[in-house]
Scaffold this motif. Structure first.
Motif, PDB file in Angstrom:
ATOM      1  N   GLU A  29       0.918  -1.262  -0.180  1.00 39.23           N
ATOM      2  CA  GLU A  29      -0.092   0.099  -0.030  1.00 39.23           C
ATOM      3  C   GLU A  29       1.073   1.256   0.085  1.00 39.23           C
ATOM      4  OE1 GLU A  29      -3.212  -0.059  -0.094  1.00 39.23           O
ATOM      5  OE2 GLU A  29      -3.766  -2.053   0.422  1.00 39.23           O
ATOM      6  N   ALA A  30       0.394   2.359  -0.602  1.00 35.57           N
ATOM      7  CA  ALA A  30       1.046   3.478  -0.609  1.00 35.57           C
ATOM      8  C   ALA A  30       0.229   4.783   0.130  1.00 35.57           C
ATOM      9  CB  ALA A  30       1.158   3.956  -2.049  1.00 35.57           C
TER      10      ALA A  30
ATOM     11  N   GLU B 211       0.076  19.098  -2.084  1.00 36.40           N
ATOM     12  CA  GLU B 211       0.952  18.640  -3.242  1.00 36.40           C
ATOM     13  C   GLU B 211       1.822  17.472  -2.767  1.00 36.40           C
ATOM     14  OE1 GLU B 211       3.788  20.330  -6.744  1.00 36.40           O
ATOM     15  OE2 GLU B 211       2.718  21.815  -5.479  1.00 36.40           O
ATOM     16  N   LEU B 212       1.938  16.570  -3.749  1.00 37.68           N
ATOM     17  CA  LEU B 212       2.605  15.218  -3.447  1.00 37.68           C
ATOM     18  C   LEU B 212       4.270  15.654  -3.330  1.00 37.68           C
ATOM     19  CD1 LEU B 212       0.941  12.687  -5.690  1.00 37.68           C
ATOM     20  CD2 LEU B 212       0.106  13.670  -3.489  1.00 37.68           C
ATOM     21  N   ILE B 213       4.537  15.264  -2.043  1.00 38.08           N
ATOM     22  CA  ILE B 213       6.481  15.610  -2.093  1.00 38.08           C
ATOM     23  C   ILE B 213       6.964  14.271  -2.049  1.00 38.08           C
ATOM     24  CG2 ILE B 213       7.980  16.349  -0.557  1.00 38.08           C
ATOM     25  CD1 ILE B 213       6.080  18.364   0.402  1.00 38.08           C
ATOM     26  N   ALA B 214       6.583  13.083  -1.539  1.00 35.65           N
ATOM     27  CA  ALA B 214       7.047  11.765  -1.355  1.00 35.65           C
ATOM     28  C   ALA B 214       5.952  10.714  -1.440  1.00 35.65           C
ATOM     29  CB  ALA B 214       8.080  11.820  -0.290  1.00 35.65           C
ATOM     30  N   VAL B 215       6.471   9.813  -1.644  1.00 39.05           N
ATOM     31  CA  VAL B 215       5.497   8.428  -1.768  1.00 39.05           C
ATOM     32  C   VAL B 215       6.276   7.472  -0.772  1.00 39.05           C
ATOM     33  CG1 VAL B 215       6.292   7.209  -4.029  1.00 39.05           C
ATOM     34  CG2 VAL B 215       4.124   6.681  -2.870  1.00 39.05           C
ATOM     35  N   CYS B 216       5.446   6.669   0.184  1.00 44.02           N
ATOM     36  CA  CYS B 216       5.957   5.698   1.212  1.00 44.02           C
ATOM     37  C   CYS B 216       5.068   4.423   0.728  1.00 44.02           C
ATOM     38  CB  CYS B 216       5.543   6.259   2.594  1.00 44.02           C
ATOM     39  SG  CYS B 216       6.091   7.885   2.860  1.00 44.02           S
ATOM     40  N   ILE B 217       5.893   3.257   1.039  1.00 51.83           N
ATOM     41  CA  ILE B 217       5.263   2.109   0.737  1.00 51.83           C
ATOM     42  C   ILE B 217       5.400   1.047   2.001  1.00 51.83           C
ATOM     43  CG2 ILE B 217       5.282   2.092  -1.821  1.00 51.83           C
ATOM     44  CD1 ILE B 217       7.688   0.126  -1.637  1.00 51.83           C
ATOM     45  N   ALA B 218       4.171   0.277   2.191  1.00 53.83           N
ATOM     46  CA  ALA B 218       4.480  -0.558   3.471  1.00 53.83           C
ATOM     47  C   ALA B 218       3.287  -1.752   3.161  1.00 53.83           C
ATOM     48  CB  ALA B 218       4.252   0.265   4.669  1.00 53.83           C
ATOM     49  N   PRO B 219       3.351  -2.703   3.837  1.00 56.73           N
ATOM     50  CA  PRO B 219       2.313  -3.933   3.830  1.00 56.73           C
ATOM     51  C   PRO B 219       0.936  -3.230   3.946  1.00 56.73           C
ATOM     52  CG  PRO B 219       4.184  -4.565   5.157  1.00 56.73           C
ATOM     53  CD  PRO B 219       4.473  -3.261   4.807  1.00 56.73           C
ATOM     54  N   THR B 220       0.803  -2.288   4.752  1.00 59.60           N
ATOM     55  CA  THR B 220      -0.728  -1.790   5.078  1.00 59.60           C
ATOM     56  C   THR B 220      -0.385  -0.474   4.911  1.00 59.60           C
ATOM     57  OG1 THR B 220      -0.337  -1.474   7.594  1.00 59.60           O
ATOM     58  CG2 THR B 220      -0.916  -3.787   6.594  1.00 59.60           C
TER      59      THR B 220
ATOM     60  N   PRO C 190      -1.079  12.253 -10.698  1.00 60.12           N
ATOM     61  CA  PRO C 190       0.204  12.360 -10.214  1.00 60.12           C
ATOM     62  C   PRO C 190       0.344  10.732  -9.520  1.00 60.12           C
ATOM     63  CG  PRO C 190      -0.497  14.680  -9.816  1.00 60.12           C
ATOM     64  CD  PRO C 190      -1.630  13.737 -10.203  1.00 60.12           C
ATOM     65  N   GLU C 191      -0.698  10.467  -8.679  1.00 65.46           N
ATOM     66  CA  GLU C 191      -0.561   9.070  -8.172  1.00 65.46           C
ATOM     67  C   GLU C 191      -0.497   8.085  -9.108  1.00 65.46           C
ATOM     68  OE1 GLU C 191      -3.019  12.215  -5.292  1.00 65.46           O
ATOM     69  OE2 GLU C 191      -2.928  11.699  -7.723  1.00 65.46           O
ATOM     70  N   GLU C 192      -1.359   7.955 -10.062  1.00 64.90           N
ATOM     71  CA  GLU C 192      -1.169   7.104 -11.119  1.00 64.90           C
ATOM     72  C   GLU C 192       0.177   6.961 -11.676  1.00 64.90           C
ATOM     73  OE1 GLU C 192      -5.641   7.210 -13.167  1.00 64.90           O
ATOM     74  OE2 GLU C 192      -4.212   8.618 -13.575  1.00 64.90           O
ATOM     75  N   ILE C 193       0.810   7.996 -11.792  1.00 64.05           N
ATOM     76  CA  ILE C 193       2.198   7.952 -12.387  1.00 64.05           C
ATOM     77  C   ILE C 193       3.280   7.297 -11.416  1.00 64.05           C
ATOM     78  CG2 ILE C 193       4.286   9.364 -13.140  1.00 64.05           C
ATOM     79  CD1 ILE C 193       2.079  11.471 -14.172  1.00 64.05           C
ATOM     80  N   CYS C 194       2.935   7.839 -10.073  1.00 67.83           N
ATOM     81  CA  CYS C 194       3.743   7.274  -9.027  1.00 67.83           C
ATOM     82  C   CYS C 194       3.666   5.794  -8.830  1.00 67.83           C
ATOM     83  CB  CYS C 194       3.470   7.834  -7.715  1.00 67.83           C
ATOM     84  SG  CYS C 194       4.010   9.698  -7.718  1.00 67.83           S
ATOM     85  N   LEU C 195       2.447   5.262  -8.705  1.00 70.61           N
ATOM     86  CA  LEU C 195       2.108   3.899  -8.616  1.00 70.61           C
ATOM     87  C   LEU C 195       2.760   3.014  -9.845  1.00 70.61           C
ATOM     88  CD1 LEU C 195       0.529   4.966  -6.241  1.00 70.61           C
ATOM     89  CD2 LEU C 195      -0.775   2.845  -6.528  1.00 70.61           C
TER      90      LEU C 195
ATOM     91  N   LYS D  49       6.343  -5.527  -7.835  1.00 72.55           N
ATOM     92  CA  LYS D  49       5.169  -6.167  -7.081  1.00 72.55           C
ATOM     93  C   LYS D  49       3.922  -5.045  -7.073  1.00 72.55           C
ATOM     94  CE  LYS D  49       7.652  -5.997  -3.173  1.00 72.55           C
ATOM     95  NZ  LYS D  49       7.954  -6.124  -1.804  1.00 72.55           N
ATOM     96  N   PRO D  50       2.854  -5.383  -6.940  1.00 72.41           N
ATOM     97  CA  PRO D  50       1.645  -4.540  -7.047  1.00 72.41           C
ATOM     98  C   PRO D  50       1.591  -3.734  -5.861  1.00 72.41           C
ATOM     99  CG  PRO D  50       0.937  -7.059  -7.338  1.00 72.41           C
ATOM    100  CD  PRO D  50       2.302  -7.056  -6.614  1.00 72.41           C
ATOM    101  N   VAL D  51       1.012  -2.508  -6.217  1.00 73.33           N
ATOM    102  CA  VAL D  51       1.032  -1.339  -5.331  1.00 73.33           C
ATOM    103  C   VAL D  51      -0.436  -0.672  -5.445  1.00 73.33           C
ATOM    104  CG1 VAL D  51       2.073   0.876  -4.469  1.00 73.33           C
ATOM    105  CG2 VAL D  51       3.586  -0.643  -5.883  1.00 73.33           C
ATOM    106  N   ARG D  52      -0.946  -0.462  -4.328  1.00 71.67           N
ATOM    107  CA  ARG D  52      -2.493   0.255  -4.377  1.00 71.67           C
ATOM    108  C   ARG D  52      -2.355   1.456  -3.526  1.00 71.67           C
ATOM    109  NH1 ARG D  52      -7.656  -2.917  -1.740  1.00 71.67           N
ATOM    110  NH2 ARG D  52      -6.518  -2.587  -0.114  1.00 71.67           N
ATOM    111  N   TRP D  53      -3.131   2.428  -4.096  1.00 72.35           N
ATOM    112  CA  TRP D  53      -3.269   3.607  -3.453  1.00 72.35           C
ATOM    113  C   TRP D  53      -5.079   4.202  -3.394  1.00 72.35           C
ATOM    114  CZ3 TRP D  53      -5.153   8.331  -5.661  1.00 72.35           C
ATOM    115  CH2 TRP D  53      -5.487   9.297  -4.872  1.00 72.35           C
TER     116      TRP D  53
END
Length: 780
Positions: A36-37, A101-110, A250-255, A264-268
Motif C-alpha cells: 500500500e502507498a 501537493e505530493l512530495i514523497a510516496v511511502c510504501i508498506a504492507p498496510t 500524479p498518483e497514477e504515475i507514481c504507482l 510487486k503490485p502497489v495500491r493507493w
C-alpha cells in the motif's frame, strides 16, 4: 417479444449487483504481494523545498522525485493563442504550489504502516507568499506561481464585439459583480489506483477509477516513457466521477513507476481528508457583467469580464483553458441579442488545479447571465419570465448560430419556458407571496434557463489544441454463437447506466433482449480507442457507433437467413430479431448457430467478415448537440435566521430523443442535488495563507435526501438533426440551472427589502449580510 429499445424505461441492469454489494471497485482489488502507498503532502500552499529528510532505515520505502529517474512532468498543451502550459512533477521538485501537493510516496504492507512512515518524513520548506484570491493574482505585483510565465495568467479568452451600439440605444443599463464559491466534487468513491508490472508481458497494468482510460494510457506513456503496447488501463466499477476522475493523476504515475521498479503490485486509495484538502477544484468564478435593454424589455447587449480561479497547475488533458475558455462563448446561452463582448481570465492561484465539474463552465455562466436577466427585469418592472420570453431564440430560427458562434441545433425555448411557468403555477405563487406565510417567511419565485453543448467533436477540440481531440467514436458488436451480443466500447460508465442503455440500442437495431447483451467497456486492451466519458457525449457518440455497427451486420444476417429460408435475399427483411419472409422466419440465434457451428449450411455468398464488426461514428456537424431546460422554483426565506426552504421545484427539459426516460430522470435529479449543493451548501474556503478550511464532511456540507425537493420533471423531445435517432446529451444539465434559479428566487423574496444576493452559496451569513447592507443603505 416486449420492446426494450429507444424510449423505454428499462430497469437498470447494473443495479442488481450494486444493490447486492457485488460491484467491484478499486478498493476490492487485492493481488498477491500487494503493498500500500501513502503520500507525504505539502502542509503549505506556496514554498521552496530546501530539504527532504528520510531516516536511513526507511530509504527503501520512501521515494521522492529525485528517485523517479526518467519520469517527465505532466504538461497539458493547448494551441490557443497566449496559452502558457505549466510543468507539474508527479512529486514536487524545487517548489510546492498548493496544500496537499505530493512530495514523497511511502510504501508498506498496510496503509496504516505507510502513513506512519509518511509521518516520519521531515520536509524543510521556505514559505512564500501565497496567491489565494484570483483577482489579486491578476495584479502586476502579485507573487508568481510559475516564474517563467511573468504573470499568473494561463490564458485570456475573448469574444471581441462592439458593445457601443447597445449602450447607446439602451434605456436601462444594469451592472452586477457576481461570484461563485470554490467547490470540491464529492463522488461516493474517491480516487483509487492499483498498479502491477507483468515481467513476462513487459506490460504495466493499471486498475484505476477513471472516466478516461485511453487518455490515461496516453498520459502514462508520455510521462513514463513507455510504448502504448506496454500499458493496459482497466477501470473496474467506478463510483461516481463528475469530472473528478477525468484527468491523469500524479498518483497514477507514481504507482506505475513503483510497480515497475519494485516488481510487486502497489495500491493507493484516496481518503476523504486527502480528497477535501488537496482537491477542492471547481466552480470558482468572478464576473463583472453589464446588460443593456430597452424599456419594453428587449435585451440589446451584454458585456462581461470574467475570472476563473484555475489553481496551481494546468491539468492533463483538458488544461487550464477549458473552463475559462468556455465562459465567453457560453454566456449568451438561449438568448438572441445583437451586441456582445466578453473577456475571461484563467488565473493561477495556490489552490488545487481546476477540473471540469459536471456542467463545466456553464453553471457559472448560467448563474451570471440569469442573475443579470432578473436584475434587468426588476429594473424595468417586468415579470422575469416575461422578459425572458421577449429575448429567447425562437423555434423558427433553428438551427441558429448565436452571437458567440454557437450552433444551436434544434429546440423550442419559448415553449419550454411556458411549460415551466405553468407547471410551477407562478400566478398562484404570486398571490401567496402577497398574502405572506403565517410564520413571517418571505416567498420568492425564481426561473433560470440554459442550453448545454454536448458531444463536442473534432473541430471544437482541434481548435483548442489540447492533448485530447475526439474523432470517430468506435464500437465493436459481435453476435455470439447462441444469438447474444457482445459490445466493446472504449468509454466507461461512472453512473450513466451504459450497460442498460447501450443494450437498448442493440435491442432497437437487432431485437436482442437487453439481458442477452454483454458490455465490455473501458479496458484499453479489449476496446476501441475512445476519449472517454465526459461532456454528455457517450450516448450520442457511442450510441451512434453501436447503431452503425448493428446496421452493418444486418445485410450479412439477411444473406444467411434468406438462404436458410430458401428465398431470394431481396424477399426477406429483418425485424424483431429474425429474418422474415412470407410468414416464415429464422431467428438471429439460428443464423448465428449456422455461422459458428454449422458452416456447412452457409450460402456461397456469405460475408467472410462474419457476425462481428467495429464501426466509427461522428455527428453530421461535429460542433455538438444542444439540450436545454427551464428550472422554476419557489422558496421561503427566513429573514431572521437566514435560512431558506425550497417549497416547489419544476424542471422542463429537452434532451432530444430519450433512450431511457427513467435513466434521464435519474441523471437530472442527481444533477439537481449537486446544483442545490452549489446554490445553498457547498463551499471550500481558504485562509490568507492558502490553507483549506473544510477538511471533513462536518465542515464541507453536501445536500442529503432531506435537502433535495421532490422535483417534478417534464420532458420535451425535439430531436437533433445532427445525431443518430435525434439523441442529445443530458448528463450534466441538471446541475447547471439550480444555483441561478434558487438565487433568483431568493432575490425575488428580498426585493421589497432592497437586498440582493450575487454570490453563491446562499449561506445564512450571506443572506443576513445582504439584508443588513440594504438596511444600512436605506438608513444612510
Amino acid at each position: 417479444m416486449q420492446k426494450q429499445g429507444i424510449g423505454k424505461s428499462v430497469p437498470r441492469k447494473e443495479d442488481d449487483r450494486y444493490l447486492r454489494g457485488k460491484g467491484q471497485f478499486v478498493g476490492d482489488i487485492r493481488l498477491d504481494g500487494m503493498v500500500e502507498a501513502a503520500f507525504v503532502r505539502s502542509p503549505l500552499a506556496h514554498a521552496r523545498i530546501k530539504a527532504i529528510d528520510i531516516p536511513e532505515r526507511l530509504r527503501g520505502q520512501v521515494y521522492t522525485m529525485d528517485d523517479l529517474e526518467g519520469v517527465k512532468p505532466i504538461v497539458a498543451s493547448s494551441a490557443l493563442p497566449g496559452y502558457k502550459p505549466s510543468r507539474q512533477w508527479p512529486l514536487a521538485r524545487g517548489k510546492v504550489r498548493q496544500v496537499g501537493e505530493l512530495i514523497a510516496v511511502c510504501i508498506a504492507p498496510t496503509r496504516a504502516q505507510a502513513e506512519d512512515i509518511a509521518a516520519e518524513i521531515e520536509v524543510d520548506l521556505e514559505e512564500l507568499p501565497a496567491v489565494v484570491d484570483m483577482l489579486k493574482g491578476r495584479q502586476p505585483d502579485a507573487p508568481l506561481l510559475h516564474e517563467e510565465f511573468g504573470d499568473n495568467l494561463y490564458l485570456v479568452s475573448s469574444v471581441a464585439g462592439d458593445i457601443a451600439p447597445a449602450a447607446k440605444r439602451a434605456d436601462v443599463t444594469v451592472t452586477r459583480e457576481i461570484r461563485t464559491a470554490r467547490q470540491c466534487m464529492a463522488p461516493m468513491e474517491g480516487r483509487g489506483v492499483v498498479a502491477e508490472w507483468h515481467e513476462r508481458l513487459g506490460q504495466l497494468t493499471l486498475w484505476t477509477s477513471t472516466q478516461m482510460p485511453h487518455i490515461v494510457r496516453n498520459g502514462l506513456c508520455d510521462v513514463l516513457g513507455l510504448e502504448q503496447r506496454q500499458v493496459r488501463v482497466v477501470p473496474p466499477d467506478v463510483g461516481g466521477g463528475f469530472g473528478y476522475k477525468g484527468i491523469l493523476l500524479p498518483e497514477e504515475i507514481c504507482l506505475g513507476w513503483l510497480a515497475m521498479h519494485l516488481g510487486k503490485p502497489v495500491r493507493w486509495l484516496e481518503d476523504r481528508r486527502e480528497h477535501l484538502t488537496a482537491n477542492a477544484n471547481c466552480r470558482e468564478h468572478h464576473y463583472v457583467i453589464t446588460g443593456y435593454a430597452t424599456r419594453d424589455g428587449k435585451l440589446l447587449g451584454v458585456e462581461a469580464e470574467a475570472s476563473v480561479d484555475s489553481g496551481a497547475y494546468s491539468i492533463y488533458p483538458f488544461s487550464a483553458c477549458l473552463e475559462a475558455g468556455q465562459v465567453a462563448t457560453n454566456l449568451p446561452a438561449v438568448y438572441d441579442f445583437e451586441s456582445y463582448r466578453a473577456d475571461a481570465y484563467a488565473v493561477a492561484t495556490n489552490k488545487p488545479p481546476i477540473l471540469p465539474y459536471r456542467g463545466v463552465a456553464r453553471t457559472g455562466v448560467c448563474f451570471a447571465i440569469e442573475l443579470l436577466v432578473d436584475a434587468l427585469a426588476r429594473e424595468i418592472g417586468m415579470e422575469p419570465h416575461e422578459f425572458r420570453q421577449r429575448n429567447l431564440v425562437r423555434p423558427e430560427q433553428m438551427p441558429f448560430e448565436n452571437i458567440a458562434k454557437k450552433y444551436l441545433d434544434s429546440g423550442d425555448y419559448p415553449t419550454c419556458l411556458e411549460k415551466a411557468v405553468k407547471s410551477l403555477d407562478i400566478e398562484t405563487w404570486r398571490k401567496r407571496q402577497k398574502e405572506g406565510l403565517p410564520d413571517g417567511r418571505r416567498i420568492g419565485i425564481g426561473v433560470a434557463m440554459y442550453c448545454e453543448q454536448a458531444a463536442h467533436g473534432t473541430s471544437v477540440y482541434a481548435a483548442w489544441g489540447v492533448p485530447m481531440i475526439p474523432g470517430f467514436e468506435q464500437a465493436g458488436v459481435r453476435i455470439t454463437p447462441d444469438g447474444g451480443v457482445e459490445l466493446r466500447v472504449g468509454s466507461h460508465s461512472h453512473g450513466q447506466s451504459h450497460e442498460t442503455t447501450f443494450a437498448q440500442i442493440v435491442n432497437e437495431m437487432l431485437g436482442v433482449p437487453v439481458d442477452r447483451v454483454n458490455l465490455v467497456h473501458g479496458d484499453t486492451e479489449y476496446t476501441p480507442y475512445s476519449t472517454g466519458t465526459w461532456g454528455s457525449r457517450v450516448m450520442v457518440m457511442a450510441g451512434g457507433a453501436i447503431a452503425a455497427a448493428c446496421e452493418e451486420l444486418i445485410p450479412r444476417i439477411l444473406v444467411i437467413g434468406a438462404h436458410l429460408l430458401q428465398v431470394p435475399v431481396g424477399k426477406v427483411r429483418f425485424e424483431d430479431g429474425a429474418v422474415v419472409a412470407d410468414g416464415s422466419r429464422v431467428t438471429l440465434s439460428e443464423v448465428a448457430h449456422v455461422w459458428y457451428l454449422a458452416p456447412q449450411n452457409l450460402p456461397d455468398n456469405a460475408d467472410d467478415r462474419g457476425l462481428e464488426t467495429t464501426k466509427g461514428y461522428k455527428l453530421k456537424r461535429d460542433t455538438g448537440t444542444f439540450s436545454y431546460a427551464t428550472h422554476a422554483v419557489a422558496v421561503a426565506v427566513d429573514c431572521q435566521t437566514g435560512m431558506l426552504e425550497v417549497l416547489d421545484y419544476v424542471i422542463v427539459e429537452d434532451g432530444g430523443t430519450l433512450v431511457n426516460p427513467m435513466v434521464v430522470d435519474g441523471q437530472i435529479l442527481g444533477g439537481l442535488a449537486q446544483g442545490i449543493g452549489t446554490a445553498i451548501y457547498e463551499e471550500m474556503p481558504f485562509d490568507g495563507q492558502g490553507q483549506p478550511l473544510a477538511s471533513t464532511f462536518s465542515d464541507y456540507i453536501v445536500p442529503g435526501p432531506t435537502e433535495v425537493p421532490d422535483a417534478r420533471i417534464e420532458h420535451m423531445e425535439t430531436p437533433s438533426p445532427l445525431s443518430r435517432f435525434g439523441i442529445k446529451g443530458v448528463g450534466e444539465g441538471g446541475a447547471i440551472a439550480p444555483p441561478a434559479a434558487i438565487v433568483n428566487a431568493v432575490n425575488d423574496a428580498l426585493a421589497p427589502l432592497g437586498a440582493e444576493i450575487t454570490e453563491s452559496p446562499v449561506t445564512p451569513r450571506r443572506l443576513l449580510s445582504a439584508i443588513a447592507a440594504a438596511q444600512d443603505g436605506a438608513g444612510s
